[in-house]
Design an enzyme around this catalytic site. Structure first.
Site, PDB file in Angstrom:
ATOM      1  N   THR A  29      44.619  41.506  36.271  1.00 60.39           N
ATOM      2  CA  THR A  29      43.324  42.097  36.622  1.00 60.39           C
ATOM      3  C   THR A  29      42.639  41.332  37.753  1.00 60.39           C
ATOM      4  O   THR A  29      41.673  41.820  38.329  1.00 60.39           O
ATOM      5  CB  THR A  29      42.373  42.096  35.405  1.00 60.39           C
ATOM      6  OG1 THR A  29      42.241  40.746  34.946  1.00 60.39           O
ATOM      7  CG2 THR A  29      42.918  42.964  34.285  1.00 60.39           C
ATOM      8  N   CYS A  33      37.871  34.105  33.247  1.00 63.21           N
ATOM      9  CA  CYS A  33      36.894  34.190  32.171  1.00 63.21           C
ATOM     10  C   CYS A  33      36.667  32.847  31.529  1.00 63.21           C
ATOM     11  O   CYS A  33      37.464  31.934  31.667  1.00 63.21           O
ATOM     12  CB  CYS A  33      37.423  35.122  31.067  1.00 63.21           C
ATOM     13  SG  CYS A  33      37.563  36.827  31.573  1.00 63.21           S
ATOM     14  N   CYS A  37      35.282  34.844  26.159  1.00 66.32           N
ATOM     15  CA  CYS A  37      35.036  36.191  26.694  1.00 66.32           C
ATOM     16  C   CYS A  37      35.313  37.272  25.648  1.00 66.32           C
ATOM     17  O   CYS A  37      36.348  37.254  24.989  1.00 66.32           O
ATOM     18  CB  CYS A  37      35.913  36.439  27.917  1.00 66.32           C
ATOM     19  SG  CYS A  37      35.600  38.067  28.649  1.00 66.32           S
ATOM     20  N   ARG A  40      38.946  42.457  25.911  1.00 71.01           N
ATOM     21  CA  ARG A  40      40.230  42.516  25.221  1.00 71.01           C
ATOM     22  C   ARG A  40      41.148  41.413  25.733  1.00 71.01           C
ATOM     23  O   ARG A  40      41.160  41.109  26.937  1.00 71.01           O
ATOM     24  CB  ARG A  40      40.877  43.888  25.483  1.00 71.01           C
ATOM     25  CG  ARG A  40      41.858  44.333  24.446  1.00 71.01           C
ATOM     26  CD  ARG A  40      42.065  45.842  24.555  1.00 71.01           C
ATOM     27  NE  ARG A  40      42.647  46.208  25.866  1.00 71.01           N
ATOM     28  CZ  ARG A  40      43.963  46.234  26.084  1.00 71.01           C
ATOM     29  NH1 ARG A  40      44.812  45.949  25.142  1.00 71.01           N
ATOM     30  NH2 ARG A  40      44.412  46.561  27.280  1.00 71.01           N
ATOM     31  N   ARG A  62      38.488  36.444  40.750  1.00 69.56           N
ATOM     32  CA  ARG A  62      37.025  36.574  40.799  1.00 69.56           C
ATOM     33  C   ARG A  62      36.445  36.414  39.398  1.00 69.56           C
ATOM     34  O   ARG A  62      37.144  36.654  38.406  1.00 69.56           O
ATOM     35  CB  ARG A  62      36.568  37.926  41.330  1.00 69.56           C
ATOM     36  CG  ARG A  62      37.594  38.930  41.743  1.00 69.56           C
ATOM     37  CD  ARG A  62      36.977  40.246  42.125  1.00 69.56           C
ATOM     38  NE  ARG A  62      37.184  41.231  41.047  1.00 69.56           N
ATOM     39  CZ  ARG A  62      38.373  41.715  40.743  1.00 69.56           C
ATOM     40  NH1 ARG A  62      39.449  41.324  41.385  1.00 69.56           N
ATOM     41  NH2 ARG A  62      38.509  42.598  39.773  1.00 69.56           N
ATOM     42  N   CYS A  64      34.673  37.098  35.951  1.00 70.86           N
ATOM     43  CA  CYS A  64      34.537  38.260  35.065  1.00 70.86           C
ATOM     44  C   CYS A  64      33.059  38.632  34.974  1.00 70.86           C
ATOM     45  O   CYS A  64      32.191  37.764  34.871  1.00 70.86           O
ATOM     46  CB  CYS A  64      35.087  37.884  33.698  1.00 70.86           C
ATOM     47  SG  CYS A  64      34.641  39.023  32.392  1.00 70.86           S
ATOM     48  N   CYS A  67      31.674  37.930  30.919  1.00 70.00           N
ATOM     49  CA  CYS A  67      31.374  36.594  30.359  1.00 70.00           C
ATOM     50  C   CYS A  67      30.774  35.639  31.383  1.00 70.00           C
ATOM     51  O   CYS A  67      30.345  34.546  31.036  1.00 70.00           O
ATOM     52  CB  CYS A  67      32.627  35.990  29.737  1.00 70.00           C
ATOM     53  SG  CYS A  67      33.917  35.612  30.940  1.00 70.00           S
TER      54      CYS A  67
HETATM   55 ZN    ZN Z   1      35.368  37.567  30.789  1.00 68.16          ZN
END
Ligand code: ZN
Length: 354
Positions: A29, A33, A37, A40, A62, A64, A67
């Site tokens: 993705t 995080c 976080c 999922r 980058r 998240c 979170c």
């Molecule tokens: Zn996150």
């Protein structure tokens, strides 16, 4: 070093106690995080762990949006304590005793090793790196306000010019004088002196030596200087010399007589980032020792760049102070020297004897 197993367990457990201590990135993705976080959980094979948000961002990830990992530092349990310690460091930046790890850990009420870990997880850098960063900040501010480089170096708590130049390349991104220059016209004063190695022209700005070269005649040395600084106002130094120039000449002559192995004279040179890394490195080679072109390239993390190291050495204009004579070939051959191999040999022999 992060323990991957423990990190992964913390991620599976959404362990808030670990927030700010490490971060995990999800390669599929492209986000990173904090451990807790709520999103999922990704597959283990797509996860990488990082000590700091910066490290994750260097890998192209980058933060998240759920979170907000970059905020995790401030909410980490010791956040306030470290924040106070950062303020303390800024307030004592020129006091070496206040900034020892022992004293800092006393200030923070943490053991030295705990402080190291906690500080790094919250501030993103070690206490020592933070001190250096603060000194550079102060140093840059003073240069912006028009202070002399030499004063700025000492006021910022560096204690010596070579130490700041070691740092400057990686952190400031340019040499101090480039930073301040802003296109202003430079004026250079020079003197020619007889040395055991022949006639030498010592040229300086008010910030440091900009050229130190050997030559056969005064005319030739002056012509060289004009060729290298076509836009500068070049003048023979008046007698008596400025106190600063006297100090530098004195240090040099003692050095050439073997009385002062560690030469600590500021230089004022323009350089590409790579050149200044090489030149900084040269200044770290101890008196009486040599390094090979490829050793230097490796130490700079560019093992293929031995030839570029050679060019940077060849372009050095400040003989002795930037000791390019301490660089030789890997097979022990002396290699080249801008001011003649005979001088290089005599310099190296003199250093070995002393
Ligand atoms: Zn996150």
């Amino acid at each position: 070093m992060l323990n991957q197993e423990n990190c992964w367990e913390a991620v599976l457990a959404k362990d808030t106690a670990q927030d700010g201590r490490f971060y995990f990135g999800v390669l599929t993705t492209g986000v990173y995080c904090r451990p807790s976080c709520p999103a999922r959980k990704p597959l283990r094979k797509n996860v990488r762990f990082y000590e700091t948000p910066e490290a994750a961002e260097r890998d192209g990830l980058r933060p998240c949006r759920r979170c907000r990992p970059a905020d995790a530092r401030a909410s980490a349990p010791n956040g306030a304590r470290i924040q106070q310690l950062c303020d303390y460091i800024r307030g004592h930046i020129d006091d070496g005793h206040a900034l020892t790890l022992e004293n800092l850990s006393r200030q923070a009420g943490l053991s030295p090793s705990h402080l190291q870990r906690t500080f790094k997880s919250i501030a993103g850098v070690s206490p020592k790196e933070f001190v250096v960063a603060c000194r550079l900040e102060k140093f840059k501010n003073q240069l912006r306000e028009g202070g002399s480089v030499t004063n700025a170096i000492y006021d910022a708590g560096f204690g010596s010019s070579s130490r700041v130049y070691e740092r400057v390349d990686s952190r400031l991104g340019m040499t101090p004088s480039e930073y301040r220059a802003g296109g202003e016209k430079i004026s250079i004063s020079y003197v020619c002196v007889e040395t055991p190695l022949g006639l030498m022209a010592i040229a300086a700005t008010d910030r440091g030596l900009c050229s130190l070269q050997f030559g056969d005649s005064r005319e030739q040395l002056l012509a060289n200087l004009r060729g290298e600084f076509p836009a500068a106002a070049i003048e023979q130094a008046k007698h008596p010399h400025s106190e600063q120039l006297d100090l530098w000449i004195d240090a040099l002559s003692r050095h050439l007589q073997g009385e002062q192995p560690r030469l600590d004279v500021p230089v004022d040179v323009r350089a590409t980032a790579f050149q200044s890394r090489v030149w900084n490195y040269l200044q770290s080679i101890p008196y009486g020792e040599t390094r090979s072109y490829s050793e230097i390239a490796r130490s700079l993390g560019k093992p293929g760049a031995a030839r570029a190291v050679g060019s940077a050495c060849a372009l050095n204009r400040v003989a002795i102070v930037i000791p390019c004579h301490r660089v030789i070939r890997g097979d022990g051959n002396l290699g080249g020297y801008r001011w003649g191999l005979e001088r290089k040999r005599r310099l190296l022999d003199a250093e070995k004897r002393a």
